[in-house]
Motif scaffolding. Structure first.
Motif, PDB file in Angstrom:
ATOM      1  N   LYS A 105      55.757  30.199  43.504  1.00 16.66           N
ATOM      2  CA  LYS A 105      54.945  30.642  42.372  1.00 16.66           C
ATOM      3  C   LYS A 105      55.892  31.185  41.300  1.00 16.66           C
ATOM      4  O   LYS A 105      56.342  32.320  41.358  1.00 16.66           O
ATOM      5  N   THR A 106      56.210  30.316  40.336  1.00 18.74           N
ATOM      6  CA  THR A 106      57.215  30.659  39.322  1.00 18.74           C
ATOM      7  C   THR A 106      56.568  30.867  37.956  1.00 18.74           C
ATOM      8  O   THR A 106      55.455  30.396  37.695  1.00 18.74           O
ATOM      9  N   TRP A 107      57.315  31.542  37.083  1.00 18.88           N
ATOM     10  CA  TRP A 107      56.843  31.717  35.715  1.00 18.88           C
ATOM     11  C   TRP A 107      56.802  30.385  34.988  1.00 18.88           C
ATOM     12  O   TRP A 107      55.976  30.178  34.094  1.00 18.88           O
TER      13      TRP A 107
ATOM     14  N   PHE B 227      56.455  18.791  35.181  1.00 23.63           N
ATOM     15  CA  PHE B 227      57.242  19.763  34.420  1.00 23.63           C
ATOM     16  C   PHE B 227      58.035  20.683  35.353  1.00 23.63           C
ATOM     17  O   PHE B 227      59.224  20.947  35.138  1.00 23.63           O
ATOM     18  N   CYS B 228      57.398  21.147  36.419  1.00 22.88           N
ATOM     19  CA  CYS B 228      58.061  22.052  37.371  1.00 22.88           C
ATOM     20  C   CYS B 228      59.117  21.321  38.198  1.00 22.88           C
ATOM     21  O   CYS B 228      60.092  21.926  38.642  1.00 22.88           O
ATOM     22  N   LYS B 229      58.915  20.031  38.393  1.00 22.90           N
ATOM     23  CA  LYS B 229      59.832  19.242  39.230  1.00 22.90           C
ATOM     24  C   LYS B 229      61.154  18.969  38.510  1.00 22.90           C
ATOM     25  O   LYS B 229      62.207  18.951  39.138  1.00 22.90           O
TER      26      LYS B 229
ATOM     27  N   GLY C  91      55.865  27.480  36.267  1.00 27.78           N
ATOM     28  CA  GLY C  91      54.588  26.870  36.621  1.00 27.78           C
ATOM     29  C   GLY C  91      53.408  27.599  36.008  1.00 27.78           C
ATOM     30  O   GLY C  91      52.427  26.983  35.591  1.00 27.78           O
ATOM     31  N   PHE C  92      53.490  28.929  35.959  1.00 27.88           N
ATOM     32  CA  PHE C  92      52.407  29.742  35.412  1.00 27.88           C
ATOM     33  C   PHE C  92      52.213  29.453  33.921  1.00 27.88           C
ATOM     34  O   PHE C  92      51.116  29.108  33.473  1.00 27.88           O
ATOM     35  N   ILE C  93      53.309  29.555  33.171  1.00 24.41           N
ATOM     36  CA  ILE C  93      53.243  29.313  31.725  1.00 24.41           C
ATOM     37  C   ILE C  93      52.924  27.848  31.440  1.00 24.41           C
ATOM     38  O   ILE C  93      52.126  27.530  30.551  1.00 24.41           O
ATOM     39  N   GLY C  94      53.550  26.951  32.220  1.00 21.97           N
ATOM     40  CA  GLY C  94      53.323  25.517  32.027  1.00 21.97           C
ATOM     41  C   GLY C  94      51.866  25.130  32.193  1.00 21.97           C
ATOM     42  O   GLY C  94      51.325  24.359  31.392  1.00 21.97           O
ATOM     43  N   MET C  95      51.199  25.677  33.218  1.00 23.79           N
ATOM     44  CA  MET C  95      49.805  25.308  33.459  1.00 23.79           C
ATOM     45  C   MET C  95      48.910  25.762  32.318  1.00 23.79           C
ATOM     46  O   MET C  95      47.982  25.050  31.924  1.00 23.79           O
ATOM     47  N   ILE C  96      49.182  26.925  31.772  1.00 22.46           N
ATOM     48  CA  ILE C  96      48.378  27.414  30.649  1.00 22.46           C
ATOM     49  C   ILE C  96      48.588  26.541  29.414  1.00 22.46           C
ATOM     50  O   ILE C  96      47.623  26.104  28.771  1.00 22.46           O
ATOM     51  N   LEU C  97      49.858  26.254  29.098  1.00 22.52           N
ATOM     52  CA  LEU C  97      50.153  25.443  27.913  1.00 22.52           C
ATOM     53  C   LEU C  97      49.649  24.016  28.058  1.00 22.52           C
ATOM     54  O   LEU C  97      49.049  23.458  27.129  1.00 22.52           O
ATOM     55  N   PHE C  98      49.863  23.413  29.231  1.00 19.66           N
ATOM     56  CA  PHE C  98      49.360  22.055  29.459  1.00 19.66           C
ATOM     57  C   PHE C  98      47.836  22.032  29.493  1.00 19.66           C
ATOM     58  O   PHE C  98      47.219  21.023  29.130  1.00 19.66           O
ATOM     59  N   GLY C  99      47.237  23.145  29.939  1.00 24.80           N
ATOM     60  CA  GLY C  99      45.780  23.237  29.900  1.00 24.80           C
ATOM     61  C   GLY C  99      45.255  23.113  28.484  1.00 24.80           C
ATOM     62  O   GLY C  99      44.315  22.354  28.211  1.00 24.80           O
TER      63      GLY C  99
ATOM     64  N   ARG D 224      65.405  28.711  32.920  1.00 26.76           N
ATOM     65  CA  ARG D 224      65.320  30.178  32.800  1.00 26.76           C
ATOM     66  C   ARG D 224      63.944  30.694  33.212  1.00 26.76           C
ATOM     67  O   ARG D 224      63.791  31.854  33.582  1.00 26.76           O
ATOM     68  N   LEU D 225      62.936  29.823  33.128  1.00 24.70           N
ATOM     69  CA  LEU D 225      61.584  30.213  33.537  1.00 24.70           C
ATOM     70  C   LEU D 225      61.321  29.918  35.012  1.00 24.70           C
ATOM     71  O   LEU D 225      60.292  30.325  35.552  1.00 24.70           O
TER      72      LEU D 225
END
Length: 197
Positions: free
Chosen positions: A55-57, A25-27, A59-67, A33-34
């Motif tokens: 360390k981007t928003w 997702f981050c790649k 990646g931060f938001i993505g990891m929580i949602l994908f979790g 915008r995030l």
């Protein structure tokens, strides 16, 4: 022994799925915008970044949602394999339901990403480039920390939610760190990661 190791994997397999999904997702150029640094590029009084560029928003938001999503999917898969479902430590205490899996997955994703931040903070203080391994006396220390930091966060979530032994707690971290290294090598080979560690 083998059952204990399998139980550790079954319990946190969703985190592995979430980590790989978030890396992809981050790649890729979606939701740009995030894709901004969490520290907004600000410098601290020592003239160095708080966390750095990687360390981007996103990646931060993505990891929580994908979790959350991965835990739901993994729970549904385990429902079809009762012998594996019984090895998931969460289901010793909580029902394997979509709602339960959602909040457990969100917590695991949050812990995973939050526990990476102190490592990034330390590396900026030591002038280790973001996304690069250390090339000094800190190299092997940070290679281990890079693999184990997020697993420490996830192990703490398990320990808070489920009664586990110290052996299981450290098993999550050590086994997880080793698995993390193998997955990073695979992601590097697939060009989803810039460095093999």
């Amino acid at each position: 022994m083998l059952e204990t190791i399998l139980s550790l994997y079954v319990t946190l397999m969703s985190v592995i799925f979430a980590g790989v999904a978030n890396m992809a997702f981050c790649k890729y150029p979606t939701y740009q915008r995030l894709n901004i640094p969490m520290d907004a590029g600000r410098l601290l009084s020592d003239g160095k970044r708080l966390f750095g560029q990687n360390k981007t928003w996103k990646g931060f938001i993505g990891m929580i949602l994908f979790g959350g999503l991965s835990q739901i999917v993994w729970g549904l898969i385990l429902k079809t394999i009762p012998s594996l479902e019984s090895l998931n430590l969460f289901y010793d205490v909580y029902a394997n339901s979509i709602l339960t899996n959602l909040w457990i997955g969100l917590l695991l994703g949050l812990a995973y990403i939050v526990f990476e931040l102190p490592n990034s903070f330390m590396k900026r203080r030591l002038e280790i480039m973001p996304g690069k391994p250390a090339n000094n006396q800190w190299k092997w220390f940070f290679i281990f920390i890079d693999q184990a930091d997020s697993l420490l966060g996830c192990a703490l979530i398990v320990a808070v939610l489920v009664p586990i032994s110290w052996t299981q707690f450290f098993g999550f971290i050590i086994l997880g760190a080793g698995t993390h290294i193998v997955i990073n090598q695979l992601l590097y080979f697939l060009k989803l990661r810039k460095n093999p560690f």
